[in-house]
Design a protein around this motif. Structure first.
Motif, PDB file in Angstrom:
ATOM      1  N   THR A 132      43.353  36.408  38.277  1.00 43.33           N
ATOM      2  CA  THR A 132      44.266  37.544  38.317  1.00 43.33           C
ATOM      3  C   THR A 132      43.651  38.642  39.197  1.00 43.33           C
ATOM      4  N   VAL A 133      44.484  39.605  39.553  1.00 44.69           N
ATOM      5  CA  VAL A 133      44.022  40.724  40.381  1.00 44.69           C
ATOM      6  C   VAL A 133      42.843  41.421  39.700  1.00 44.69           C
ATOM      7  N   GLU A 134      42.962  41.588  38.407  1.00 47.79           N
ATOM      8  CA  GLU A 134      41.919  42.289  37.660  1.00 47.79           C
ATOM      9  C   GLU A 134      40.603  41.509  37.671  1.00 47.79           C
ATOM     10  N   GLN A 135      40.726  40.191  37.467  1.00 50.43           N
ATOM     11  CA  GLN A 135      39.517  39.356  37.481  1.00 50.43           C
ATOM     12  C   GLN A 135      38.857  39.382  38.849  1.00 50.43           C
ATOM     13  N   LYS A 136      39.683  39.346  39.908  1.00 51.44           N
ATOM     14  CA  LYS A 136      39.128  39.374  41.253  1.00 51.44           C
ATOM     15  C   LYS A 136      38.404  40.685  41.515  1.00 51.44           C
ATOM     16  N   SER A 137      38.956  41.755  40.992  1.00 49.08           N
ATOM     17  CA  SER A 137      38.309  43.035  41.222  1.00 49.08           C
ATOM     18  C   SER A 137      36.944  43.083  40.522  1.00 49.08           C
ATOM     19  N   LYS A 138      36.846  42.393  39.361  1.00 51.03           N
ATOM     20  CA  LYS A 138      35.535  42.306  38.689  1.00 51.03           C
ATOM     21  C   LYS A 138      34.549  41.517  39.545  1.00 51.03           C
ATOM     22  N   VAL A 139      35.038  40.432  40.146  1.00 48.86           N
ATOM     23  CA  VAL A 139      34.181  39.629  41.023  1.00 48.86           C
ATOM     24  C   VAL A 139      33.685  40.495  42.185  1.00 48.86           C
ATOM     25  N   ARG A 140      34.616  41.245  42.791  1.00 51.26           N
ATOM     26  CA  ARG A 140      34.241  42.095  43.924  1.00 51.26           C
ATOM     27  C   ARG A 140      33.197  43.131  43.524  1.00 51.26           C
ATOM     28  N   THR A 141      33.374  43.713  42.348  1.00 52.96           N
ATOM     29  CA  THR A 141      32.420  44.728  41.897  1.00 52.96           C
ATOM     30  C   THR A 141      31.016  44.144  41.829  1.00 52.96           C
ATOM     31  N   LEU A 142      30.886  42.936  41.288  1.00 56.69           N
ATOM     32  CA  LEU A 142      29.560  42.331  41.166  1.00 56.69           C
ATOM     33  C   LEU A 142      28.998  41.954  42.533  1.00 56.69           C
ATOM     34  N   VAL A 143      29.861  41.496  43.432  1.00 57.19           N
ATOM     35  CA  VAL A 143      29.394  41.182  44.785  1.00 57.19           C
ATOM     36  C   VAL A 143      28.886  42.459  45.451  1.00 57.19           C
ATOM     37  N   ALA A 144      29.636  43.546  45.275  1.00 58.63           N
ATOM     38  CA  ALA A 144      29.224  44.815  45.874  1.00 58.63           C
ATOM     39  C   ALA A 144      27.907  45.289  45.273  1.00 58.63           C
ATOM     40  N   LYS A 145      27.706  45.026  43.983  1.00 54.45           N
ATOM     41  CA  LYS A 145      26.456  45.435  43.331  1.00 54.45           C
ATOM     42  C   LYS A 145      25.321  44.475  43.636  1.00 54.45           C
TER      43      LYS A 145
END
Lengths: 219, 394
Positions: free
Chosen positions: B179-192
């Motif tokens: 989902t969009v929300e799950q993807k945004s969590k993935v992106r946050t961890l990649v950014a971190k």
């Protein structure tokens, strides 16, 4: 400077296991366990340097690039929000973040009944994020050690702390009512070093990852 | 002594004293000089802008790092946190309709509310370029080659530009059944850059094996042309394949610019997903834990300002370059005037000074009426080697 790899290791409970792991990965670690007062070890022939420092300072050393890589507990990382790369879960140094209440207060009640109360902790960031997520408002009191004392003397109603065996909680008549998350040791790297010294760091990372995996299978 | 903050400066701000100030100006003018010789024209934009203008595309993240204030009408103003958005605003308004590509450059201070530490001040001196209206690999390559040239001319020798392409990551993300929300969590961890939690998160979403490995192994793909081959298996869809192809073309063009030695391919460069749309790059130097420059392609920003137009650019962190230079290769600098003129014949002193200055020398005159001996002593403490004493009737 470009050729030397600098590794930051935490004094204390993670120290020995970290050294064992690096030795298994093929790094020279002579002297590190024997001489407990030295802060720096330089293995010139191997182009290796070790910095020994307080666990809470490891993320800082690594973020600045004073150390290229380091070993540090996740519990320390989450509290600091530093710009470092987290590369491998080393699976040792296991501990749990929990919310604990005095046994008496906990009886027959759940955490939601403790809104607007005071929480003592060494980890204000973790505590804040956890309670905010739950939609609870609490007053967080930062202490530097012996958190379990706070409920006994009425300084706080509950605590957020890390536990490994749970003995300290039991001895002080506290019960864990909620798990926040689990923490283990991590291999971390400076983002610039990881790129500029990729040829040295990446094979080490892969070796370490393999070792950790092998051990997991064995247990 | 005055009470309060009368003698202090706010955290994260700096006074640049003689010497350091000179180094910074020199570096700055060397950069703008270089940019100009590549056909980039300098623009100067206001330090203060409306909050709305600054946050148009940078997303929520930058909002937490702004210095904000109100004007007397109650409108929210902010100190600019970077130069790309202000320049995009200028292009979309005042320079709309100008022949493309537009090549613009700047040297300016930007402001970010961050925890101050070495190499991370709250007032940051930057120099950079934006090329607007060109989407070709050659345009990306020119901008990167210019960044290499600028760092070289600063005097830094040991540095590297890491080059990535954000569309490869975006293509991989498209394939994930999340989902969009799950993807945004993935992106946050990649950014971190928290690859441990990233693996845990992907596993918890049931993503294992190749789809997870493709993302987790991005940071390990680092090196020369061989990376493109190693990365071939990332071409899971058109988006990722086009990203890879674009990266190959830009890398090839960089060879024509003769800067390949300074550029490494690095698929782990994953910065500002909300902002960049293609090539992304960062510059690093030994002994400094922070990037010294960063940039990439941002084809959506101008569209959001009502002027759809592809664009690419970079910013150099001048403070960080100076910090790195100070550690490795401190610049030689003249600390004071080279000539000191004193005496009791003012007219002769001034004549002499004018004459020397017209030869391009830096000349100081004595305004305290010192005698010859104390003039010599003063010159010594200041490190001035040439002293002349003009005697009346002499």
């Amino acid at each position: 400077m470009k050729d030397t790899l600098t590794i930051a290791l935490p004094k204390g409970k993670l120290y020995d296991e970290a050294i064992d792991l690096l030795a298994e990965a093929g790094l020279s670690t002579y002297g590190l366990k024997e001489d407990s007062r030295k802060l720096m070890f330089h293995h010139e022939a191997e182009r290796l340097k070790y910095i020994i420092c307080r666990p809470t300072d490891i993320p800082t050393f690594v973020e600045y690039g004073a150390a290229d890589i380091g070993v540090v507990g996740k519990d320390t990382i989450v509290e600091q929000d530093k710009d470092i790369m987290e590369l491998v879960d080393l699976k040792f140094g296991f501990c749990r973040f929990v919310v604990a209440l005095p046994e008496e207060a906990a009886r027959g009640r759940d955490l939601s009944q403790f809104n607007h109360r005071r929480v003592a902790t060494k980890f204000p960031e973790v505590a804040d994020a956890f309670f905010r997520e739950k939609g609870m408002q609490v007053e967080i009191i930062k202490l530097h050690g012996n958190i379990e004392l706070a409920p006994m003397v009425g300084l706080a109603d509950m605590i957020v702390d890390i536990v490994s065996t749970g003995r300290t909680l039991r001895e002080n008549n506290l019960v864990a009512v909620e798990e926040i998350f689990n923490a283990t040791a991590r291999l971390v790297a400076n983002r610039v070093s990881y790129r500029l010294k990729h040829q040295r760091i990446q094979p080490l990372v892969e070796k370490v990852r393999q070792l950790v995996k092998d051990k997991e299978v064995r247990y | 002594m005055k009470e309060g903050n009368g003698l202090q400066i706010p955290a994260g701000m700096r006074d640049l004293l003689p010497g350091v100030a000179c180094d910074q100006r020199q570096l700055e003018s060397r950069c703008t000089g270089l940019f100009t010789s590549w056909g980039y024209q300098e623009v100067i934009t206001p330090t203060l802008e409306y909050l709305d203008a600054i946050t148009i595309d940078t997303g929520e993240e930058i909002r937490d790092h702004l210095f904000q204030l109100f004007d007397r009408q109650g409108k929210i103003l902010a100190l600019r946190p970077e130069m790309t958005t202000p320049i995009a605003r200028v292009v979309a308004t005042r320079l709309r309709g100008a022949a493309l590509p537009l090549r613009l450059c700047y040297a300016a201070n930007v402001f970010r509310y961050e925890e101050p530490q070495a190499g991370r001040q709250r007032e940051i001196a930057q120099a950079g370029v934006e090329m607007i209206g060109a989407a070709t690999p050659l345009a990306d390559a020119e901008v990167i080659a210019l960044a290499v040239e600028a760092i070289k001319q600063s005097g830094l020798e040991d540095f590297q530009i890491s080059l990535g392409q954000i569309e490869i990551f975006n293509g991989l993300m498209e394939e994930l059944p999340l989902t969009v929300e799950q993807k945004s969590k993935v992106r946050t961890l990649v950014a971190k850059k928290d690859f441990v939690s990233l693996e845990e998160l992907l596993n918890s979403y049931g993503i294992t094996g190749a789809p997870a490995d493709r993302i987790l192994q991005l940071p390990t793909l680092h090196g020369g042309a061989e990376v493109l081959e190693q990365a071939a298996w990332l071409g899971v869809n058109d988006r990722a394949r086009q990203g890879l192809e674009n990266l190959r073309q830009v890398y090839q063009a960089l060879a024509s610019f003769g800067v390949s030695d300074f550029v490494a391919l690095d698929l782990g460069v994953l910065r500002g997903f909300d902002y960049y749309t293609g090539i992304v790059f960062e510059g690093y130097t030994v002994g400094l834990g922070f990037p010294i420059c960063g940039g990439g392609r941002y084809d959506n920003l101008l569209g959001q300002l009502g002027y759809p137009c592809p664009a690419t650019g970079f910013a150099l962190g001048l403070d960080r370059i100076l910090l790195a230079l100070a550690r490795t290769n401190p610049p030689a600098r003249a600390t004071s005037a080279v000539y000191l003129i004193g005496g009791d014949d003012t007219a002769a002193m001034l004549n002499k000074a004018t004459q020397l200055r017209s030869q391009g020398l830096s000349v100081e005159i004595d305004v305290l009426g010192r005698d010859e001996a104390s003039l010599q002593a003063y010159a010594q403490t200041r490190g001035i080697t040439q002293v002349q004493y003009c005697r009346q009737g002499g």
